[in-house]
Write an enzyme that holds these catalytic residues in place. Structure first.
Site, PDB file in Angstrom:
ATOM      1  N   ARG A  27     -21.836  92.674  23.314  1.00  0.00           N
ATOM      2  CA  ARG A  27     -21.866  92.896  24.766  1.00  0.00           C
ATOM      3  C   ARG A  27     -20.469  92.984  25.359  1.00  0.00           C
ATOM      4  O   ARG A  27     -20.223  92.519  26.484  1.00  0.00           O
ATOM      5  CB  ARG A  27     -22.658  91.798  25.490  1.00  0.00           C
ATOM      6  N   ARG A  31     -21.145  92.574  32.146  1.00  0.00           N
ATOM      7  CA  ARG A  31     -20.979  92.097  33.527  1.00  0.00           C
ATOM      8  C   ARG A  31     -19.784  91.186  33.751  1.00  0.00           C
ATOM      9  O   ARG A  31     -19.437  90.891  34.882  1.00  0.00           O
ATOM     10  CB  ARG A  31     -22.264  91.371  33.961  1.00  0.00           C
ATOM     11  N   ARG A  40     -21.971  99.860  37.428  1.00  0.00           N
ATOM     12  CA  ARG A  40     -23.392  99.467  37.451  1.00  0.00           C
ATOM     13  C   ARG A  40     -23.944  99.587  38.877  1.00  0.00           C
ATOM     14  O   ARG A  40     -25.060 100.061  39.093  1.00  0.00           O
ATOM     15  CB  ARG A  40     -23.502  98.030  36.917  1.00  0.00           C
ATOM     16  N   ASP A  77     -29.427 100.163  25.104  1.00  0.00           N
ATOM     17  CA  ASP A  77     -30.315  98.998  25.070  1.00  0.00           C
ATOM     18  C   ASP A  77     -31.197  99.095  23.836  1.00  0.00           C
ATOM     19  O   ASP A  77     -31.518 100.204  23.391  1.00  0.00           O
ATOM     20  CB  ASP A  77     -31.183  98.965  26.339  1.00  0.00           C
ATOM     21  N   TYR A 154     -41.408  92.666  22.161  1.00  0.00           N
ATOM     22  CA  TYR A 154     -41.386  93.164  23.543  1.00  0.00           C
ATOM     23  C   TYR A 154     -42.593  94.062  23.828  1.00  0.00           C
ATOM     24  O   TYR A 154     -43.156  94.037  24.924  1.00  0.00           O
ATOM     25  CB  TYR A 154     -40.094  93.939  23.813  1.00  0.00           C
TER      26      TYR A 154
END
Length: 354
Positions: A27, A31, A40, A77, A154
């Protein structure tokens, strides 16, 4: 590997000599960087960011402008494949990924197909091509996908889960359907990763985020067997260059010797495993990637440097180590601590490569 100006990462994965231990961070485009938050916000939502090649390229390159990292990783992703299968991926603020449709029986599995990466997932391939062009050979580009078991959780649960009851119930009570779903996912992942390699990815990684939630027997049957199926199908050389494959099971420290048997080039380690013990377990069969606790990034440069020194000393002399965190960097981290981490790895590791 003449076209790469810095091939340290690839060389380490192939256990070839390097001048210092390479580092990248799970990552690393994220953020914790103000410039990422800006892009973003401009994109409006996460899926627009992922599915717009120019924006995905921009955020992939952002950490490389700040830090002397040894690899770039595609910004995407793991759930792009189930989305391309028609399950309707969306993100709820504060709740993570969700699916509009779920998989609960054999008919649901029969209804999904293997996505064509250049059609349904064209935006990912276009991003890979663009990033590779913009990198201009400075560092290699890593492509990635989720493991079949992780994707299945998921798809069956409809989003994130703490206990995986629905997915585990399928394994226990309807194993045939589970195996059909996992087979379809493994073949989709292999096709997807091979397309990323064709588009320009120079190494690929399979993220098995939830393998550690399984019992040992079920891990081997429902997770590892399908990662093996992927490894067997992957393109391992392109344009005369080897394409290394990294497998990462979070919570998978118990199964490192079995994972090494798949024929992958490297294993990712989370922070619960001592890297010296991991190296003893796998010998010289594979390289190791990892494995600092991401929480240490919330401390200060001195503490970070001390922990880097410990991990490098535990691994010891020689190649075959790619430094990384044991999981993704968290949003609250000060970017200056990332600079301290990268510098510490490069500085301290030289002595282990004399």
């Amino acid at each position: 590997m003449s076209e790469l100006k810095n091939d340290r990462f690839i060389r380490a994965l192939l256990r070839q000599p390097v001048d210092k231990t390479p580092i990248w961070i799970m990552r690393q485009a994220g953020r914790y960087l103000p410039e990422y938050r800006e892009v973003r916000a401009k994109a409006g939502d996460f899926m627009t960011l992922c599915s717009t090649p120019e924006l995905a390229c921009e955020v992939t390159l952002q950490p490389l402008r700040r830090f002397e990292l040894d690899a770039a990783i595609l910004f995407s992703d793991i759930l792009t494949i189930p989305d391309a299968m028609g399950l309707g991926l969306y993100f709820e603020e504060g709740e993570g990924p969700k699916f509009k449709k779920t998989i609960s029986n054999a008919q649901d599995v029969a209804n999904i197909g293997i996505p064509d990466p250049e059609l349904e997932l064209r935006y990912v391939m276009d991003a890979v091509r663009l990033i590779r062009k913009e990198l201009d050979g400075n560092v290699p580009l890593i492509g990635f996908a989720g493991s079949p078991w992780t994707l299945a959780t998921y798809m069956v649960e409809g989003g994130s889960s703490r206990d995986f009851y629905k997915t585990k119930s399928m394994l226990f009570s309807d194993g045939a359907t589970a195996h059909q779903l996992l087979t379809k996912l493994a073949d989709s992942v292999a096709t997807y990763l091979n397309a990323q390699i064709e588009a320009g990815a120079q190494a690929v990684m399979v993220f098995d985020s939830w393998g550690g939630a399984l019992t040992s027997r079920h891990y081997k049957e429902f997770s590892l067997a399908y990662m093996q199926r992927i490894v067997n199908q992957l393109t391992r050389e392109k344009d005369g260059q080897k394409i290394p494959v990294i497998l990462f099971t979070k919570g998978g420290g118990l199964w490192l010797p079995e994972m090494a048997e798949t024929g992958c080039d490297a294993l990712g380690l989370d922070w619960s495993v001592n890297i010296a013990q991991a190296r003893k377990l796998v010998g010289d069969r594979v390289a190791l990637q990892g494995n600092m606790d991401p929480a240490i990034m919330a401390t200060n440069p001195e503490t970070i440097r001390s922990e880097v020194a410990n991990i490098l000393a535990d691994f010891g002399n020689g190649s075959g180590h790619v430094f990384n965190l044991g999981h993704g960097i968290t949003p609250s981290i000060n970017p200056e601590n990332v600079a301290a981490l990268v510098d510490a790895v490069h500085d301290i590791s030289v002595q282990y490569h004399q």
